[in-house]
Design a protein around this motif. Structure first.
Motif: not given
Length: 174
Positions: A28-32, A98-101
């Motif tokens: 969810e946090e979408k790390p770089f 779950e959906l990983p995102e």
């Protein structure tokens, strides 16, 4: 298939570094991400059957792993664990569907607690050391997939040749 469920074994590990990073959409946090570890796990194929709905999420340490192939026919999953992880001190398991995102720090903490209750052990440090390759550096994720991960998928999950061919398609430019 009940979860949490540990991976069966680790058969390959290799740290990588990218000159150009990318966004990790499997959280969810979408790390770089500019570095991580490529892993190949022997898994129960029933846990990785492709679905268009929530599926068991693969966790390594305190991170979601980005599954690069299905592995449902071969029983081998090639994945990226973003960032720094010490596999010799980490455990790898499939958590709740779950959906990983949608997975965030709070969900990871909950899934870790469930793994603790099931007494899912860390990966075997001796095995991790024996399968760890020298680190590699690549320009970007596309190159990593096309030039390196593709060969791993062909070796460990040859039925997924179409995936490799997609990674190797030429990129159109203007």
């Amino acid at each position: 298939m009940t979860t949490p469920a540990a991976v069966i074994d680790v058969v390959y590990a290799q740290k990588f570094f990218l000159r150009e990073g990318y966004t990790h959409f499997w959280r969810e946090e979408k790390p770089f991400v500019k570095n991580g570890t490529l892993v190949i796990f022997k898994v129960n194929p029933l846990l990785v059957v492709p679905r268009n709905i929530a599926e068991p999420v693969l966790y390594v340490g305190n991170q979601t792993a980005e599954r690069l192939n299905s592995g449902s026919e071969s029983g081998y999953v090639v994945a990226i664990v973003p960032g720094d992880v010490d596999l010799a001190k980490s455990r790898a398991w499939f958590g709740s569907a779950e959906l990983p995102e949608r997975v965030n720090e709070k969900v990871i903490a909950q899934e870790t607690e469930l793994a603790n209750k099931q007494k899912i052990a860390s990966l075997n440090a001796d095995v991790v050391r024996s399968v760890t390759q020298q680190p590699i550096e690549m320009p970007d994720l596309a190159t990593l997939l096309r030039d390196h991960v593709a060969e791993l998928v062909l070796k460990y999950s040859p039925a997924e040749k179409a995936l490799v061919e997609a990674w190797r398609l030429p990129v159109a430019t203007r």
